[in-house]
Design a protein around this motif. Sequence first.
Motif, PDB file in Angstrom:
ATOM      1  N   MET A  23      12.229 105.316  77.620  1.00 51.53           N
ATOM      2  CA  MET A  23      13.338 104.721  78.357  1.00 51.53           C
ATOM      3  C   MET A  23      14.616 105.498  78.125  1.00 51.53           C
ATOM      4  O   MET A  23      14.822 106.130  77.084  1.00 51.53           O
ATOM      5  CB  MET A  23      13.545 103.259  77.926  1.00 51.53           C
ATOM      6  CG  MET A  23      12.369 102.338  78.256  1.00 51.53           C
ATOM      7  SD  MET A  23      12.579 100.676  77.557  1.00 51.53           S
ATOM      8  CE  MET A  23      14.003 100.116  78.505  1.00 51.53           C
ATOM      9  N   GLN A  24      15.497 105.435  79.130  1.00 49.36           N
ATOM     10  CA  GLN A  24      16.830 106.009  79.008  1.00 49.36           C
ATOM     11  C   GLN A  24      17.791 104.948  78.468  1.00 49.36           C
ATOM     12  O   GLN A  24      17.619 103.758  78.738  1.00 49.36           O
ATOM     13  CB  GLN A  24      17.324 106.500  80.371  1.00 49.36           C
ATOM     14  CG  GLN A  24      16.497 107.617  80.957  1.00 49.36           C
ATOM     15  CD  GLN A  24      16.549 108.871  80.101  1.00 49.36           C
ATOM     16  OE1 GLN A  24      17.586 109.180  79.505  1.00 49.36           O
ATOM     17  NE2 GLN A  24      15.432 109.593  80.023  1.00 49.36           N
ATOM     18  N   GLN A  27      19.008 102.312  80.921  1.00 50.43           N
ATOM     19  CA  GLN A  27      18.095 101.408  81.586  1.00 50.43           C
ATOM     20  C   GLN A  27      18.236  99.984  81.053  1.00 50.43           C
ATOM     21  O   GLN A  27      18.520  99.775  79.871  1.00 50.43           O
ATOM     22  CB  GLN A  27      16.652 101.881  81.383  1.00 50.43           C
ATOM     23  CG  GLN A  27      16.282 103.097  82.189  1.00 50.43           C
ATOM     24  CD  GLN A  27      14.825 103.447  82.007  1.00 50.43           C
ATOM     25  OE1 GLN A  27      14.488 104.398  81.333  1.00 50.43           O
ATOM     26  NE2 GLN A  27      13.950 102.641  82.629  1.00 50.43           N
ATOM     27  N   TYR A  30      16.878  98.437  77.385  1.00 50.19           N
ATOM     28  CA  TYR A  30      16.812  99.431  76.310  1.00 50.19           C
ATOM     29  C   TYR A  30      17.459  98.900  75.029  1.00 50.19           C
ATOM     30  O   TYR A  30      16.878  98.980  73.941  1.00 50.19           O
ATOM     31  CB  TYR A  30      17.495 100.719  76.753  1.00 50.19           C
ATOM     32  CG  TYR A  30      17.557 101.776  75.670  1.00 50.19           C
ATOM     33  CD1 TYR A  30      16.491 102.657  75.481  1.00 50.19           C
ATOM     34  CD2 TYR A  30      18.663 101.892  74.836  1.00 50.19           C
ATOM     35  CE1 TYR A  30      16.534 103.625  74.478  1.00 50.19           C
ATOM     36  CE2 TYR A  30      18.719 102.849  73.840  1.00 50.19           C
ATOM     37  CZ  TYR A  30      17.647 103.719  73.664  1.00 50.19           C
ATOM     38  OH  TYR A  30      17.698 104.664  72.671  1.00 50.19           O
TER      39      TYR A  30
END
Length: 575
Positions: A23-24, A27, A30
Amino acid sequence: MLTCVTRGLFIQLVFDCRRLRKMQPQQPGYSSSRAYLELIADLPWQKVSEERELDLRAAKESLDRDHYGLTKVKQRIIEYLAVRKLKPDARGPVLCFVGPPGVGKTSLATSIAKALNRKFIRISLGGVKDEADIRGHRRTYIGSMPGRLIDGLKRVSVNNPVMLLDEIDKTGSDVRGDPASALLEVLDPEQNKTFNDHYLNVPFDLSKVVFVATANRMQPIPPALLDRMEVIELPGYTPEEKLKIAMKHLLPRVLEQHGLSSAYLQIPEAVVKLIIERYTREAGVRNLERNLAALARAAAVKVAELDSTLRLGKEMQPITTTLLDSRLADGGEVEMEVIPMGQDISNTYENPSPMIVDEAMLEKVLGPPRFDDREAADRVSSPGVSVGLVWTSFGGEVQFVEATAMAGKGDLHLTGQLGDVIKESAQLALTWVRARSADLNLSPTSDINILESRDIHIHFPAGAVPKDGPSAGVTLVTSLVSLFSNRKVRADTAMTGEMTLRGLVLPVGGVKDKVLAAHRYGIKRVILPERNLKDLAEIPAPILAGIEILLVKRIEEVLGHAFENGFPLRLHSSL
């Protein structure tokens, strides 16, 4: 940590870590996923406090040094520690200290942690109405977080601390759940090995935690929860105990907190005794400490002002004038005083003599006395007023009961923020007096209604304080008989006891606190149910020596003691 979770849970945690890695940071989800995994990693799954070998003699000396009195309570704590020493993995009972504010419940819990050499954490349950505060929120909610127990363990970083559940009787319940029901699992040694926090969603072992609870009253605690704890009652302090606590513990602590010492402020023992008698009427010592702090603040102001004056004198700059410069330039003579070098000029700024508090300064700082021994005599100066003894969350209290009659239709009016039980006691008392009016010489025959064409109003002063319980029964009867007979009740007599419709006086609780309250008010005689004789063993001998205890079985005996020269009763009563 890996050895503390099952294989299925371990696989789930590995999956969450891999998903987070993909995940970034921008996002959704997160930050919540990272916070969850950080909590899992930070929890003390296996880390414990290293306990040194218990020294019961040192623990007893520490309890005696930190707490004055409370002999039975300290003995129970020593017994608890002795069992822990013989069997460290024993599942001991959950101790619940019940008593009025300011008697040392929280400090006793810290003493247990100190004796066990464990970390201490306090969790306040006062006003908690959401079950999620105990079990945590589910991770599907925005802003979810773990419960207070898991969060506390994360902060202390060990899984065997001493955890204080403070004010356990102040929890409530609403549509969000019942925190007291959630505590059933926490305090049950058979269930807390796999405590499941909704946020954590992983079983956590709470069996190594030493739980201690505190409460002001037992009545609000649900029976199922109360059954999981061993209740230890802490009664209020006597004036003599308060005096010794103030001189040994409170006064040194107050001086240290205000940056003072005995070189600046001295409060004699006689003055502390005046503060206890005239400015505080409480079961604990918190108001006493506040009054001592007020005296310390007054002394701190004077010391700070004097310190500023001395500093100004020491930092004064040398004075130069044009006249002095011109005289020296013209060769003129200037008279100067020579100070011998051997003289110590620092004596000029010696510390002033200590401020010794006397009665005049006491009234100047604390104001006029709030209490005196004449209050009961002034209140019981007319018929229809009696003195009762009640137990509240703040300890024993003296409760006056006032009754008056007026033109009406025979109704009974009650005021004073009363509960259902005390209202029923008032109705019962009036019924008994009406049934026995002829025997009490209140009417010529039993056929005459003493309430004909008049109403009765009974008032319990201090209307802002809720009142309930059956122990005011004898006080209500005495007040009504005093009203109808137009005779005053003795001002030096207080009473407590539940009564039945047949005139029997039943035992009540909180006898020690009630007798101590009577002693604080200057009451000389106390009427108690005969079956409360066993409770007198808990009252200190100096208190019993100054109070006459009158034990009764029936309400007729109460009336005989409550009035001057007794109360005449007709023989051969019908009941």
